[in-house]
Design a protein around this motif. Structure first.
Motif, PDB file in Angstrom:
ATOM      1  N   VAL A 108      -7.041  -7.274   7.084  1.00 31.91           N
ATOM      2  CA  VAL A 108      -7.614  -6.502   5.981  1.00 31.91           C
ATOM      3  C   VAL A 108      -6.492  -5.788   5.227  1.00 31.91           C
ATOM      4  O   VAL A 108      -6.473  -5.739   3.996  1.00 31.91           O
ATOM      5  CB  VAL A 108      -8.645  -5.471   6.501  1.00 31.91           C
ATOM      6  CG1 VAL A 108      -9.053  -4.512   5.399  1.00 31.91           C
ATOM      7  CG2 VAL A 108      -9.866  -6.184   7.048  1.00 31.91           C
ATOM      8  N   ALA A 109      -5.506  -5.261   5.986  1.00 32.82           N
ATOM      9  CA  ALA A 109      -4.372  -4.575   5.361  1.00 32.82           C
ATOM     10  C   ALA A 109      -3.617  -5.547   4.449  1.00 32.82           C
ATOM     11  O   ALA A 109      -3.269  -5.202   3.313  1.00 32.82           O
ATOM     12  CB  ALA A 109      -3.451  -4.014   6.443  1.00 32.82           C
ATOM     13  N   THR A 110      -3.376  -6.744   4.942  1.00 30.35           N
ATOM     14  CA  THR A 110      -2.683  -7.755   4.128  1.00 30.35           C
ATOM     15  C   THR A 110      -3.490  -8.046   2.869  1.00 30.35           C
ATOM     16  O   THR A 110      -2.945  -8.119   1.759  1.00 30.35           O
ATOM     17  CB  THR A 110      -2.532  -9.073   4.931  1.00 30.35           C
ATOM     18  OG1 THR A 110      -2.129  -8.736   6.241  1.00 30.35           O
ATOM     19  CG2 THR A 110      -1.535  -9.998   4.292  1.00 30.35           C
ATOM     20  N   PHE A 111      -4.780  -8.188   3.039  1.00 27.12           N
ATOM     21  CA  PHE A 111      -5.655  -8.498   1.916  1.00 27.12           C
ATOM     22  C   PHE A 111      -5.561  -7.402   0.846  1.00 27.12           C
ATOM     23  O   PHE A 111      -5.384  -7.678  -0.336  1.00 27.12           O
ATOM     24  CB  PHE A 111      -7.096  -8.649   2.400  1.00 27.12           C
ATOM     25  CG  PHE A 111      -8.092  -8.723   1.287  1.00 27.12           C
ATOM     26  CD1 PHE A 111      -8.283  -9.910   0.594  1.00 27.12           C
ATOM     27  CD2 PHE A 111      -8.835  -7.603   0.917  1.00 27.12           C
ATOM     28  CE1 PHE A 111      -9.190  -9.977  -0.453  1.00 27.12           C
ATOM     29  CE2 PHE A 111      -9.744  -7.662  -0.122  1.00 27.12           C
ATOM     30  CZ  PHE A 111      -9.918  -8.851  -0.814  1.00 27.12           C
ATOM     31  N   PHE A 112      -5.629  -6.132   1.305  1.00 21.73           N
ATOM     32  CA  PHE A 112      -5.549  -5.019   0.359  1.00 21.73           C
ATOM     33  C   PHE A 112      -4.198  -5.001  -0.338  1.00 21.73           C
ATOM     34  O   PHE A 112      -4.098  -4.686  -1.522  1.00 21.73           O
ATOM     35  CB  PHE A 112      -5.791  -3.684   1.067  1.00 21.73           C
ATOM     36  CG  PHE A 112      -7.222  -3.244   0.948  1.00 21.73           C
ATOM     37  CD1 PHE A 112      -7.698  -2.768  -0.262  1.00 21.73           C
ATOM     38  CD2 PHE A 112      -8.084  -3.328   2.029  1.00 21.73           C
ATOM     39  CE1 PHE A 112      -9.022  -2.377  -0.399  1.00 21.73           C
ATOM     40  CE2 PHE A 112      -9.412  -2.939   1.907  1.00 21.73           C
ATOM     41  CZ  PHE A 112      -9.883  -2.462   0.694  1.00 21.73           C
ATOM     42  N   GLY A 113      -3.164  -5.331   0.391  1.00 20.26           N
ATOM     43  CA  GLY A 113      -1.818  -5.384  -0.184  1.00 20.26           C
ATOM     44  C   GLY A 113      -1.776  -6.372  -1.331  1.00 20.26           C
ATOM     45  O   GLY A 113      -1.356  -6.035  -2.449  1.00 20.26           O
ATOM     46  N   LEU A 158      -3.173   4.092  -3.427  1.00 19.03           N
ATOM     47  CA  LEU A 158      -2.224   3.262  -2.674  1.00 19.03           C
ATOM     48  C   LEU A 158      -1.737   3.981  -1.422  1.00 19.03           C
ATOM     49  O   LEU A 158      -1.609   3.394  -0.359  1.00 19.03           O
ATOM     50  CB  LEU A 158      -1.038   2.908  -3.552  1.00 19.03           C
ATOM     51  CG  LEU A 158      -1.140   1.531  -4.168  1.00 19.03           C
ATOM     52  CD1 LEU A 158       0.121   1.214  -4.933  1.00 19.03           C
ATOM     53  CD2 LEU A 158      -1.362   0.486  -3.072  1.00 19.03           C
ATOM     54  N   GLY A 159      -1.474   5.296  -1.580  1.00 17.85           N
ATOM     55  CA  GLY A 159      -1.049   6.096  -0.423  1.00 17.85           C
ATOM     56  C   GLY A 159      -2.100   6.013   0.666  1.00 17.85           C
ATOM     57  O   GLY A 159      -1.786   5.842   1.840  1.00 17.85           O
ATOM     58  N   GLY A 160      -3.356   6.130   0.256  1.00 20.54           N
ATOM     59  CA  GLY A 160      -4.457   6.059   1.225  1.00 20.54           C
ATOM     60  C   GLY A 160      -4.475   4.725   1.929  1.00 20.54           C
ATOM     61  O   GLY A 160      -4.525   4.654   3.165  1.00 20.54           O
ATOM     62  N   VAL A 161      -4.389   3.665   1.154  1.00 19.91           N
ATOM     63  CA  VAL A 161      -4.419   2.319   1.749  1.00 19.91           C
ATOM     64  C   VAL A 161      -3.251   2.149   2.717  1.00 19.91           C
ATOM     65  O   VAL A 161      -3.410   1.602   3.815  1.00 19.91           O
ATOM     66  CB  VAL A 161      -4.385   1.235   0.642  1.00 19.91           C
ATOM     67  CG1 VAL A 161      -4.164  -0.141   1.240  1.00 19.91           C
ATOM     68  CG2 VAL A 161      -5.682   1.254  -0.155  1.00 19.91           C
ATOM     69  N   ILE A 193      -3.935   4.129   5.953  1.00 15.98           N
ATOM     70  CA  ILE A 193      -4.948   3.450   6.773  1.00 15.98           C
ATOM     71  C   ILE A 193      -4.310   2.245   7.475  1.00 15.98           C
ATOM     72  O   ILE A 193      -4.502   2.016   8.671  1.00 15.98           O
ATOM     73  CB  ILE A 193      -6.155   3.005   5.910  1.00 15.98           C
ATOM     74  CG1 ILE A 193      -6.903   4.239   5.394  1.00 15.98           C
ATOM     75  CG2 ILE A 193      -7.102   2.113   6.712  1.00 15.98           C
ATOM     76  CD1 ILE A 193      -7.942   3.928   4.332  1.00 15.98           C
ATOM     77  N   SER A 194      -3.519   1.490   6.720  1.00 18.73           N
ATOM     78  CA  SER A 194      -2.873   0.317   7.319  1.00 18.73           C
ATOM     79  C   SER A 194      -1.946   0.736   8.458  1.00 18.73           C
ATOM     80  O   SER A 194      -1.892   0.090   9.498  1.00 18.73           O
ATOM     81  CB  SER A 194      -2.070  -0.456   6.273  1.00 18.73           C
ATOM     82  OG  SER A 194      -2.879  -0.704   5.155  1.00 18.73           O
ATOM     83  N   LEU A 195      -1.230   1.829   8.243  1.00 22.68           N
ATOM     84  CA  LEU A 195      -0.340   2.335   9.298  1.00 22.68           C
ATOM     85  C   LEU A 195      -1.154   2.711  10.536  1.00 22.68           C
ATOM     86  O   LEU A 195      -0.764   2.425  11.665  1.00 22.68           O
ATOM     87  CB  LEU A 195       0.380   3.587   8.804  1.00 22.68           C
ATOM     88  CG  LEU A 195       1.783   3.411   8.291  1.00 22.68           C
ATOM     89  CD1 LEU A 195       2.349   4.761   7.870  1.00 22.68           C
ATOM     90  CD2 LEU A 195       2.665   2.811   9.390  1.00 22.68           C
ATOM     91  N   GLY A 196      -2.292   3.360  10.295  1.00 23.41           N
ATOM     92  CA  GLY A 196      -3.173   3.757  11.393  1.00 23.41           C
ATOM     93  C   GLY A 196      -3.648   2.540  12.180  1.00 23.41           C
ATOM     94  O   GLY A 196      -3.647   2.549  13.412  1.00 23.41           O
ATOM     95  N   ILE A 197      -4.022   1.506  11.458  1.00 19.39           N
ATOM     96  CA  ILE A 197      -4.486   0.287  12.123  1.00 19.39           C
ATOM     97  C   ILE A 197      -3.357  -0.309  12.967  1.00 19.39           C
ATOM     98  O   ILE A 197      -3.543  -0.667  14.121  1.00 19.39           O
ATOM     99  CB  ILE A 197      -4.997  -0.735  11.085  1.00 19.39           C
ATOM    100  CG1 ILE A 197      -6.270  -0.197  10.413  1.00 19.39           C
ATOM    101  CG2 ILE A 197      -5.268  -2.082  11.732  1.00 19.39           C
ATOM    102  CD1 ILE A 197      -6.770  -1.042   9.256  1.00 19.39           C
ATOM    103  N   LEU A 198      -2.171  -0.370  12.353  1.00 16.42           N
ATOM    104  CA  LEU A 198      -0.991  -0.848  13.096  1.00 16.42           C
ATOM    105  C   LEU A 198      -0.805  -0.012  14.356  1.00 16.42           C
ATOM    106  O   LEU A 198      -0.550  -0.529  15.446  1.00 16.42           O
ATOM    107  CB  LEU A 198       0.252  -0.690  12.238  1.00 16.42           C
ATOM    108  CG  LEU A 198       0.809  -1.921  11.556  1.00 16.42           C
ATOM    109  CD1 LEU A 198       2.037  -1.550  10.752  1.00 16.42           C
ATOM    110  CD2 LEU A 198       1.162  -2.979  12.583  1.00 16.42           C
TER     111      LEU A 198
END
Ligand code: UDP
Ligand code: MG
Length: 310
Positions: free
Chosen positions: A230-235, A273-276, A279-284
């Motif tokens: 999902v993170a990749t997709f948002f990127g 973008l900061g939020g995304v 969130i991605s960092l959190g998932i990682l």
């Protein structure tokens, strides 16, 4: 001694339920006319369940008490049950009698027909809040969609498994576990039997929202990379939008328009973008934390008291 059936029940503060569980299980199991044992895993109870279990073990040699040194959680208690069960078939059942022991007869029949995993499907659920029913239903469907293993919908841990399956599961020592997913993942001949999940006979659920959420997270991270994808997709999506947005902005500026001079647009874009990114960092982080836990290689549980033979 050759034991045909091992019944495993994780117990966490189920003082009022243990005598009735023992009574109903004994009735059902004795009616089958085969050897059986009851592995009661005490998951750090603080209400006196421990003493009741130990006493039961002294009175009836078919009862095998496994006493944890502290609360390790339902999934780990099930794992200890697999470790200490000696039967040719192992049944996992809740200690609060939400899973009717009588269904074991039907499960055993399927096992005798050659099925290696017989899981119980909750066709109906009694005495549970709409919130629990709704979140559970949503969870099972989400897991079904995003993971690679087809975990049967609306099944809990109540199931019978052949010794072959249990031995495979015992070799899987992952720390953050989702037993019903693991038992689907191993394959073998599986079948479901429907049942009506009763209300608890006494006590309260030991699964507040916080624990359900953790279980859901364990289930998802143990069986899929979906959150990382999902993170990749948002990127890609935000990069794509940004590139597309450049064209009209350049055009507007060249034609002398005053649009896009404000700070608000910039601020919103940066915050989004900061939020995304966070969130991605959190998932990682969720995945890395789990890696760290595995790397430490601590034992899954610690027993204060348990049978000598595993
Ligand atoms: N349980 C456990 N450790 C825990 C929480 C629960 O061993 O930390 C046991 C509990 O005693 C019961 C089973 O797991 O036998 C299922 O828990 P519960 O009935 O609270 O869950 P629910 O049926 O509400 O989903
Ligand atoms: Mg329950």
């Amino acid at each position: 001694m050759n034991i045909t059936y091992s019944i495993v029940a994780p117990v966490y503060n189920e003082l009022e339920n243990i005598p009735e569980l023992y009574r109903r299980l004994t009735e059902v199991m004795d009616s089958m006319g085969e050897t059986w044992e009851l592995v009661l895993v005490d998951d750090g109870s603080t209400d006196g369940s421990t003493e009741v279990i130990v006493k039961l073990g002294k009175e009836d040699e078919r009862v095998r008490p496994v006493i944890f040194a502290r609360n390790f959680g339902h999934q780990i208690a099930i794992t200890a049950g697999w470790d200490y069960a000696r039967g040719a078939a192992v049944v996992i059942i809740d200690a609060d009698l939400q899973d009717p022991p009588e269904l074991i007869l039907e499960m055993a029949k399927k096992w005798k027909e050659g099925y290696e995993v017989v899981y119980a499907v909750r066709a109906e659920r009694e005495g549970e809040s709409w919130f629990k029913l709704w979140t559970a239903s949503l969870f099972y469907r989400l897991i079904y969609r995003i993971t690679d293993v087809k975990i049967p919908l609306d099944t809990g841990d109540f199931r019978l498994m052949d010794r072959k399956v249990v031995d495979v599961l015992r070799a899987m020592r992952e720390r953050h576990r989702f037993p019903r997913g693991m038992s689907a993942w191993v394959g073998f001949k599986q079948i479901g039997v429907d049942y009506k999940r009763a209300a608890r006979i006494a006590g309260e659920t030991k699964y507040p929202f916080r624990k359900m959420f953790r279980l859901a997270l364990n289930a998802i991270t143990s069986f899929s990379y979906f959150p990382l994808q999902v993170a990749t997709f948002f990127g890609f999506a935000s990069a794509g939008i940004a590139i597309l947005a450049i064209i009209p902005v350049i055009y507007l500026r060249m034609t002398g328009s005053q649009a896009f001079f404000g700070q608000a647009t910039t601020l919103i874009a940066v915050l989004f973008l900061g939020g995304v990114q966070l969130i991605s960092l959190g998932i990682l982080g969720e995945y890395i934390g789990r890696l760290y836990d595995e790397a430490k290689g601590r034992p899954l549980y610690i027993v204060r008291e348990a049978p000598k033979d595993q």
